[in-house]
Motif scaffolding. Structure first.
Motif, mmCIF file in Angstrom:
data_model
loop_
_atom_site.group_PDB
_atom_site.id
_atom_site.type_symbol
_atom_site.label_atom_id
_atom_site.label_comp_id
_atom_site.label_asym_id
_atom_site.label_seq_id
_atom_site.Cartn_x
_atom_site.Cartn_y
_atom_site.Cartn_z
ATOM 1 N N GLY A 3 56.928 52.118 -14.843
ATOM 2 C CA GLY A 3 56.657 51.239 -13.701
ATOM 3 C C GLY A 3 55.904 49.741 -13.909
ATOM 4 N N ASP A 27 52.536 53.840 -3.102
ATOM 5 C CA ASP A 27 53.615 54.462 -4.121
ATOM 6 C C ASP A 27 53.238 55.843 -4.515
ATOM 7 N N ASP A 28 54.496 56.876 -4.476
ATOM 8 C CA ASP A 28 54.331 58.134 -4.560
ATOM 9 C C ASP A 28 54.036 58.472 -6.144
ATOM 10 N N ASP A 29 54.080 57.647 -7.142
ATOM 11 C CA ASP A 29 54.037 58.033 -8.592
ATOM 12 C C ASP A 29 52.288 57.748 -8.654
ATOM 13 N N ASP A 30 51.821 58.968 -8.830
ATOM 14 C CA ASP A 30 50.169 58.865 -8.938
ATOM 15 C C ASP A 30 49.791 57.976 -9.924
ATOM 16 N N GLU A 31 50.612 57.798 -11.216
ATOM 17 C CA GLU A 31 49.962 57.030 -12.502
ATOM 18 C C GLU A 31 50.004 55.631 -12.074
ATOM 19 N N ILE A 32 51.257 55.196 -11.439
ATOM 20 C CA ILE A 32 51.712 53.769 -11.296
ATOM 21 C C ILE A 32 50.432 53.174 -10.144
ATOM 22 N N ARG A 33 50.542 54.018 -9.168
ATOM 23 C CA ARG A 33 49.250 53.754 -7.919
ATOM 24 C C ARG A 33 47.990 53.362 -8.347
ATOM 25 N N ASP A 70 56.040 50.418 -2.279
ATOM 26 C CA ASP A 70 57.364 50.929 -3.410
ATOM 27 C C ASP A 70 58.394 51.229 -2.308
#
Length: 259
Positions: A3, A27-33, A70
């Motif tokens: 991402g 954003d539901d992607d913890d790492e990207i957020r 997102d």
């Protein structure tokens, strides 16, 4: 990663006059957020994170200045959230998505996003877009603009019974209905109304509304014009006020001004 691309930690902080702004990253992607939040925090911004629409709504009252949203979220998706957010709040929105097709960008802009960035992206590009969107949205709602004898608080432009308030970004119809315009639409209409009956190029409108030059294939200005026509015109496909001048730009025709 998928991402967000890695970027040097020494990315320039020059010119970030808006670094006290609060950005809400949805954003539901913890790492990207977390990466986006950490990167913007490292550049001096305040940040909050949300994994879905419910968390987004619960955090909006914390003084948020910008939403990075997102497209693909569990439950209510980013497009629906952006549409509802645009109806309820006057906040700049940058939409991010792994869907980078032109049609996806157009849909995002049509429902009111101020900018759109496809994943994966360089965080320095996101930073540049954050700065540009915040510059365009200034002055902030809680900051009164400097007093100017030439631009009073009720300054407005009128055409054919319509009234555009230059302070509040509200457009009032001849029948008295009031509409709060998205920032990009307001900037386009402001630029057109500043030069009535004169052609304003797409490049000039793009600089005013988005802080960037118009590029071939970029339909962001066309989307703004389409939204404005749906408000202003009785027949959007046969516009009386906002005219298209092929290969040149647009003009706001005020010859029928009754205001």
């Amino acid at each position: 990663m998928d991402g967000i691309d890695d970027a040097p930690a020494s990315a320039s902080r020059a010119g970030a006059h808006d670094e006290s702004a609060l950005a809400l990253v949805v954003d539901d992607d913890d790492e990207i957020r977390e990466l986006i939040c950490d990167y913007l925090a490292g550049m001096g911004y305040r940040t909050r994170g949300a994994a879905n629409g419910r968390e987004m709504w619960s955090r909006l009252d914390e003084g948020v200045d910008l939403v990075i949203l997102d497209l693909m979220l569990p439950g209510e998706d980013g497009l629906s959230l952006c549409r509802t957010l645009r109806d309820r709040r006057s906040l700049p929105v940058i939409m991010i998505s792994a869907r980078g097709a032109c049609s996806e960008r157009i849909i995002g802009l049509e429902i009111g996003a101020d900018d759109y960035l496809a994943k994966p992206f360089d965080p320095r590009e996101l930073l540049a877009r954050v700065r540009a969107v915040l510059r365009r949205s200034a002055p902030r709602q809680d900051a009164r603009p400097p007093a100017s004898p030439s631009v009073p608080d009720d300054a407005e432009r009128r055409f054919a019974g319509w009234r555009l308030n230059l302070r509040t970004r509200r457009l009032q119809s001849p029948e008295g209905r009031s509409f709060e315009l998205p920032r990009s639409d307001f900037m386009v209409l402001q630029a057109l109304s500043a030069s009535p009956d004169r052609i304003v190029s797409r490049n000039m409108l793009s600089r005013q509304a988005f802080g960037r030059d118009h590029l071939p294939g970029d339909r962001a200005i066309d989307v703004c014009i389409s939204r404005l026509r749906r408000l202003l015109e009785d027949e959007a496909r046969r516009p009386r006020f906002i005219r298209t001048v092929r290969n040149e730009g647009y003009l706001l025709e005020l010859s029928a001004d009754a205001g």
